[in-house]
Design a protein around this motif. Structure first.
Motif, PDB file in Angstrom:
ATOM      1  N   PRO A  22       0.531  17.511 -25.620  1.00 20.97           N
ATOM      2  CA  PRO A  22       0.406  16.223 -24.911  1.00 20.97           C
ATOM      3  C   PRO A  22       0.186  15.058 -25.863  1.00 20.97           C
ATOM      4  N   PRO A  23       0.937  13.972 -25.701  1.00 18.28           N
ATOM      5  CA  PRO A  23       0.693  12.757 -26.496  1.00 18.28           C
ATOM      6  C   PRO A  23      -0.563  12.054 -26.009  1.00 18.28           C
ATOM      7  N   ASN A  24      -0.943  10.993 -26.722  1.00 21.36           N
ATOM      8  CA  ASN A  24      -2.176  10.278 -26.381  1.00 21.36           C
ATOM      9  C   ASN A  24      -2.125   9.706 -24.964  1.00 21.36           C
ATOM     10  N   GLU A  25      -0.934   9.298 -24.525  1.00 22.18           N
ATOM     11  CA  GLU A  25      -0.817   8.727 -23.184  1.00 22.18           C
ATOM     12  C   GLU A  25      -1.136   9.767 -22.119  1.00 22.18           C
ATOM     13  N   PHE A  26      -0.678  10.998 -22.318  1.00 19.78           N
ATOM     14  CA  PHE A  26      -0.975  12.061 -21.367  1.00 19.78           C
ATOM     15  C   PHE A  26      -2.458  12.407 -21.384  1.00 19.78           C
ATOM     16  N   GLY A  30      -5.226  11.967 -18.287  1.00 13.69           N
ATOM     17  CA  GLY A  30      -5.771  13.210 -17.745  1.00 13.69           C
ATOM     18  C   GLY A  30      -4.721  14.232 -17.381  1.00 13.69           C
ATOM     19  N   LEU A  31      -3.520  14.119 -17.957  1.00  9.41           N
ATOM     20  CA  LEU A  31      -2.441  15.048 -17.630  1.00  9.41           C
ATOM     21  C   LEU A  31      -2.404  16.185 -18.656  1.00  9.41           C
ATOM     22  N   THR A  32      -3.512  16.885 -18.775  1.00 13.43           N
ATOM     23  CA  THR A  32      -3.613  18.061 -19.638  1.00 13.43           C
ATOM     24  C   THR A  32      -4.156  19.225 -18.826  1.00 13.43           C
ATOM     25  N   ASP A 159     -11.734  15.860 -33.251  1.00 13.61           N
ATOM     26  CA  ASP A 159     -10.411  16.092 -32.671  1.00 13.61           C
ATOM     27  C   ASP A 159      -9.364  15.875 -33.756  1.00 13.61           C
ATOM     28  N   THR A 160      -8.727  16.950 -34.215  1.00  8.12           N
ATOM     29  CA  THR A 160      -7.709  16.825 -35.258  1.00  8.12           C
ATOM     30  C   THR A 160      -6.353  16.424 -34.686  1.00  8.12           C
ATOM     31  N   ASN A 161      -6.074  16.811 -33.450  1.00 10.13           N
ATOM     32  CA  ASN A 161      -4.899  16.351 -32.707  1.00 10.13           C
ATOM     33  C   ASN A 161      -5.165  16.606 -31.233  1.00 10.13           C
ATOM     34  N   SER A 162      -4.151  16.449 -30.401  1.00 13.85           N
ATOM     35  CA  SER A 162      -4.367  16.542 -28.954  1.00 13.85           C
ATOM     36  C   SER A 162      -4.610  17.958 -28.467  1.00 13.85           C
TER      37      SER A 162
END
Length: 370
Positions: A22-26, A30-32, A159-162
């Motif tokens: 998931p990108p930052n926008e997701f 809350g789309l995770t 947080d190293t990435n999403s």
């Protein structure tokens, strides 16, 4: 083949990629997996290990139905005819394609049922923790210790990435990945910083960003080593939390803090300015009293555009009194901490006479023979 088929396929592929990574926008929306199924997963703060067992299972199940979801979407969007043109209406490969799309969900369900036996002791996370069990204790004993330490406010979470993050508690270093947790007990773990890489632009900071790679090598028999890749600016937070020293290889150079990175950039910028020649003997820097003074504020930005700007640079009559490191630290200390991308283009005042200057006015000093 209709254009709607290609549009649907492209949209589904992009959506699937955003679900898997998931990108930052997701994440913000809350789309995770962990956000959508938050009520079913429970609280990470209360039972950290058990929470991530449930989260890994939910992630596996969601990812496994992606191929079947694609075929189901073809039917629901009326694109079945397009598929039949490709593979043929009576082609047996159509049934094979459906069967293959069901293999993933069925296998995932089988593994979940298999892991659930004996209180999840065969789950990959439980098996990784079982390595650290002593005196015939179960993985639940180690999980309980981690859960207690995670509730403490002095832990750090990076947080190293999403989809990946690092957790460091008083005794544990944990890497959280989509399907698994990697554990290392600090008492028997070696940490080696073996690589760094620099990127010219970061979307979040709009400046140069540097990452470091740390090899986490547990000495406990059966424990699995893993790598941590994090922003160099987060290195000090991790270093301050872990009790083990982090060995930095001699070949690795990196900026431990934002100030370190700015000092190097500051030096690169003023190296492009003309040198200031003087016959005066240089004295020790009044800032650190360790190095000799080697920079002078010499007004060079006497351009028409600069004169029209508010608070233009003015002439500084002070003798060379500062080393480049102290001048860079002074310059950074007068800037907006929340906007580091503007530091180099901003102005500062002389530490002694308060004359306004910019980076173009800072010159290295060259002593000439009298």
């Amino acid at each position: 083949m209709s254009s709607s088929f290609f549009f649907y396929s492209l949209t589904y592929i992009l959506l699937s990629a955003c679900i898997i990574y998931p990108p930052n926008e997701f994440v913000s929306a809350g789309l995770t997996v962990k956000s959508i199924f938050a009520e079913l997963l429970g609280s990470e703060s209360e039972t950290f290990v058990q929470y991530h067992i449930r989260r890994s299972i939910a992630t596996l199940l969601i990812h496994s139905v992606i191929p079947f979801g694609y075929l189901l979407g073809l039917v629901m969007t009326g694109n079945v005819d397009a598929v039949e043109v490709i593979i043929g209406n009576e082609n047996p490969w159509w049934m094979v394609l459906i069967a293959c799309s069901l293999v993933g969900p069925l296998f995932a369900l089988y593994k979940v049922l298999q892991w659930s036996s004996n209180d999840w002791e065969t789950h990959p996370i439980a098996r990784s923790l079982a390595v650290y069990c002593n005196n015939n204790t179960t993985w639940l004993s180690a999980a309980s210790d981690i859960n207690i330490e995670f509730r403490r406010i002095d832990k750090i979470v990076i947080d190293t990435n999403s989809i990946t993050k690092i957790v460091a508690t008083d005794n544990w270093i944990i890497k959280v990945s989509p399907y698994k947790l990697y554990f290392a007990h600090q008492s028997d773990t070696a940490l080696v910083l073996n690589r760094s890489d620099t990127h010219a632009f970061s979307q979040s900071t709009r400046t140069e960003v540097q990452y470091v790679n740390i090899a986490v090598i547990p000495t406990r028999a059966g424990a699995q080593p893993f790598n941590i890749r994090l922003n160099a600016l987060d290195f000090k937070d991790l270093q301050d939390k872990v009790s083990r020293p982090i060995k930095v290889l001699d070949s690795v150079v990196f900026h431990r803090t934002l100030l370190d990175r700015f000092i190097d950039t500051f030096k690169e910028q003023i190296a492009q300015n003309p040198e200031y020649e003087t016959a005066q003997e240089l004295e020790q820097c009044v800032g650190c009293m360790q190095a000799f003074s080697n920079v002078k504020l010499n007004k060079l930005c006497a351009l028409p555009d600069d004169l029209l700007q508010p608070n233009p640079c003015v002439v500084c009559y002070c003798r060379p009194m500062w080393c480049v490191d102290c001048m860079a630290k002074w310059f950074a200390s007068r800037q907006d901490e929340s906007a580091p991308e503007t530091w180099l283009s901003s102005k500062c005042t002389c530490p002694v006479c308060r004359a306004k200057f910019c980076v173009r006015d800072v010159c290295y000093v060259r002593v000439t023979n009298p």
